[in-house]
Design an enzyme around this catalytic site. Structure first.
Site, short mmCIF file in Angstrom:
data_model
loop_
_atom_site.label_atom_id
_atom_site.label_comp_id
_atom_site.label_asym_id
_atom_site.label_seq_id
_atom_site.Cartn_x
_atom_site.Cartn_y
_atom_site.Cartn_z
N HIS A 217 15.57 -12.10 43.32
CA HIS A 217 17.03 -12.08 43.38
C HIS A 217 17.61 -13.40 43.87
CE1 HIS A 217 18.10 -7.73 42.53
NE2 HIS A 217 16.84 -7.90 42.18
N SER A 221 16.38 -13.60 37.09
CA SER A 221 15.31 -13.32 36.15
C SER A 221 15.20 -14.40 35.09
CB SER A 221 15.58 -11.98 35.44
OG SER A 221 15.53 -10.93 36.36
N LYS A 245 18.92 0.61 30.02
CA LYS A 245 17.78 0.16 29.22
C LYS A 245 16.45 0.49 29.90
CE LYS A 245 16.36 -3.63 26.27
NZ LYS A 245 16.82 -4.77 25.48
N ASP A 246 16.39 0.29 31.23
CA ASP A 246 15.16 0.61 31.97
C ASP A 246 14.85 2.11 31.90
OD1 ASP A 246 14.77 -1.98 32.59
OD2 ASP A 246 15.23 -1.83 34.72
N GLU A 289 -14.35 0.87 36.88
CA GLU A 289 -13.25 1.43 36.10
C GLU A 289 -12.80 0.42 35.05
OE1 GLU A 289 -13.25 4.58 36.47
OE2 GLU A 289 -11.28 4.95 37.30
#
Lengths: 423, 259
Positions: A217, A221, A245-246, A289
């Site tokens: 922040h 971005s 959108k998320d 894994e």
């Protein structure tokens, strides 16, 4: 407004009273409400938020599992089976937690890929990226520790193999391994400390995630074009645009997650872990894994134990200096035709390593793993520095809004037509 | 998702065959891949065939349980297979359970109760090995989840015994089974054929039938939650699909003024 109080813009008297004394509402509004976000995100930008959701799911299910788990070599396996059979919805908690680990790595791998492809690691986001690598390391440690807890065959032998890696350290290696085990083999003290650390590290991770988001922040971005927003026309408020959108990505994520949990809960696990740990019987193939396989392949690609450990560690540590290895001023691979191909080949090498890691250490897998390891490192150490100096990038668009808004003004002579067709 | 799994498996197998140049000569010791068997609990809507699982329990009780424990199970769990309370009590009462100490400090034997775990045939691993030529019969509680290939493998193994092909020397006390790793298994063929078990419902107890039934029973034992899990999954994915459609519509609406 009394002196020392924050000047709140909220109308609701209760919220206003709290906000004046502790401006959390103002902060949330600034960071998640009006926060100016580049308007051209694609769905790759969902994965940071998804990772946070995943972390919360892991902590929530983990807390309830811990209420029913017994960290003792004689009871651990049976206590997990009791969770599966006698605890109300225990099977759901455990399958969500176990598959949640896999989902977490899927999400994080895509998130890291996004950073690599769109150059999110470059200035001014170097520290943001490095904090992300710290989170990745914490996640790997937590996943490894957690996999030991059910005390199945793979738990035990995986723990033995991985802790034994430290014995490759010259002089003090053996002592370090004894110290890690709390004894002379993987045993009850090992299980107890692994359980303790498995509960601790997610909260440490949470702290670093907070720093990661705080750093994000500050810089803001990155975006698919890799160019900075030049004004309000290039950004949108986070809410409602990116909350909406998320949310779409979140539902898709939940559907994939649910498909795993409800219809193939053991697809990504190893059958041997449903056999209780037995120090006297070594499984024919000890495999980690799936999410550790690329690194396991790098480890085994080196004929020397210490060399293998160094290279395996180096394969992640190298990300810490990536911002300085890549000297190109262009962030997004959309405008770097050569580096883009090199990075896509790097992705192939990552998957090849993953495949080789699941195979027994025989030819041709060893040779293939060596070639893939070579390319994995060459991309960072040779190709990126060389391309940074030599590559001629495609012309960058003048601003974010111009390619997005059709008819948003005249195009600077052929600057953006080509790359944007791809986008 | 059994179909997905088997398709993955088939793809991997095909890839593997291509790599060895399609050569059919598998090494003598290598286990065959178990064939894909259709079970009632396969697929998105699979459920356990109760009659088959009950017969399977009978096979376990009369045959397997002589050597194999199922430590994770209590007799009460059998109610989930459709046995009545009285039947479960009767089954539990057929075994003697070591309990105590009583008020005099003595251990004592008493008939089993529904809350007791399935009685193990051997008191400890050493006793089990001593009685089985050094081999340890594994606990069967989660055996279907503990073996690559799951139920397909168990069924293939139980029906996969044969005489060794010419030229294959078996070690002392070992048996030939083409689905077992190394193709030599310490377990003697457990299912002999008709007459070994008498099913109450009149089903003929062929080796194939007994194997299918006991595999169904073991699959239930490994994943007793399978039915509720799949039902919940179908509902949740339907719900999420509808919610996803709505969410996407909302997103489109919100973004309509931007694009």
């Amino acid at each position: 407004m009394a002196i020392g109080l924050h000047e709140s813009e909220f109308k609701n008297p209760v919220i206003r009273w709290v906000d004046a004394r502790l401006p959390v509402f103002t902060m949330m509004q600034k960071e998640y409400g009006t926060f100016p976000t580049p308007r051209n995100f694609n769905y790759f930008w969902n994965f940071g938020g998804l990772a946070l959701v995943n972390l919360v799911i892991m902590i929530a299910t983990g807390i309830f599992l811990a209420m029913n788990y017994t960290a003792h070599v004689n009871f651990a396996f049976d206590s997990v089976e009791r969770i599966m059979r006698d605890v109300n919805y225990g099977w759901l908690l455990r399958y969500v937690h176990a598959n949640g680990a896999s989902m977490f790595f899927i999400v994080i791998y895509i998130h890291i890929w996004r950073a690599l492809y769109y150059g999110s690691y470059k200035a001014p986001r170097e520290l943001l990226f490095m904090l992300g690598v710290v989170i990745f390391l914490l996640m790997m440690a937590t996943a490894f520790l957690g996999y030991v807890l059910p005390w199945g065959q793979m738990s035990f032998w995986g723990a033995t193999v991985i802790t034994n890696l430290f014995s490759a350290i010259p002089l003090v290696g053996e002592s370090i391994v004894t110290w890690l085990w709390g004894g002379f083999s993987v045993d009850n003290p090992t299980l107890n400390r692994f359980y303790s650390l498995h509960y601790l590290l997610p909260f440490v991770t949470f702290g670093v995630v907070f720093l990661h988001i705080a750093a994000l922040h500050i810089t803001g971005s990155n975006n698919p074009l890799g160019i900075d927003p030049k004004g309000p026309q290039d950004t949108l408020p986070f809410h409602p645009y990116y909350t909406a959108k998320d949310s779409v990505g979140l539902i898709v994520y939940f559907i994939v997650f649910a498909a795993l949990v409800f219809f193939a809960p053991n697809l990504l696990g190893h059958p041997d872990n449903y056999t209780p740990a037995n120090p006297l019987v070594t499984p024919p193939h000890i495999v980690p894994e799936w999410y550790f396989l690329p690194f396991y392949a790098i480890l085994r690609a080196v004929p020397d134990k210490l060399g293998g450990v160094i290279l395996m560690g180096g394969s992640i540590m190298i990300l810490f200096i990536l911002p300085w290895l890549d000297t190109s001023p262009i962030r997004s691979m959309r405008f770097r035709p050569l580096a883009r191909i090199a990075l896509l080949v790097w992705l192939v090498s990552f998957f090849v390593l993953m495949y080789c890691g699941a195979k027994p250490p025989e030819e041709p897998w060893v040779l293939i793993a060596r070639l893939a390891t070579l390319y994995y490192f060459a991309y960072f150490l040779v190709i990126l520095p060389a391309l940074g100096a030599k590559e001629r990038g495609l012309p960058l668009p003048a601003s974010i809004s111009m390619p997005v808004l059709r008819g948003g003004g005249p195009l600077p002579a052929g600057a953006m037509a080509k790359p944007m067709e791809k986008a | 998702m059994a179909p997905l799994r088997s398709r993955l498996r088939a793809a991997l197998l095909a890839g593997g065959l291509l790599l060895v140049g399609g050569a059919p000569a598998l090494a003598a010791g290598e286990a065959l891949h178990p064939p894909d068997t259709k079970f009632s609990f396969d697929g998105l809507f699979g459920t356990f065939d109760r009659a088959s699982a009950q017969r399977g329990f009978q096979v376990y009780k009369e045959v397997c349980s002589n050597c194999h424990s199922m430590r994770q199970h209590s007799y009460r769990n059998l109610r989930e297979l459709g046995l009545s309370d009285a039947e479960v009590r009767a089954i539990a009462a057929t075994v003697q359970v070591n309990d105590g100490p009583n008020d005099e400090g003595q251990m004592f034997e008493r008939p089993g109760r529904p809350s007791d775990r399935f009685r193990s045939p051997f008191t400890n691993e050493k006793a089990a090995r001593a009685a089985n030529n050094g081999a340890l019969p594994p606990d069967l509680s989660v055996i279907v989840k503990a073996r690559e290939g799951g139920a397909d493998y168990i069924h293939a193994l139980l029906t996969g015994y044969s005489d060794p092909p010419e030229g294959v020397e078996l070690m002392d006390g070992m048996n030939y089974n083409k689905y077992f790793a190394g193709r030599q298994i310490a377990m003697a063929p457990p299912l002999a054929g008709e007459g070994q078990v008498e099913f109450k419902d009149g089903t003929t107890a062929t080796v194939e039938q007994m194997s299918r039934d006991v595999t169904t029973f073991l699959a239930w034992a490994a994943e007793p939650e399978l039915e509720s899990r799949k039902q919940m999954g179908v509902r949740i994915i339907l719900f999420l699909t509808i919610l996803g459609g709505l969410t996407y519509a909302v997103k489109r609406k919100i973004w309509s003024d931007v694009h």
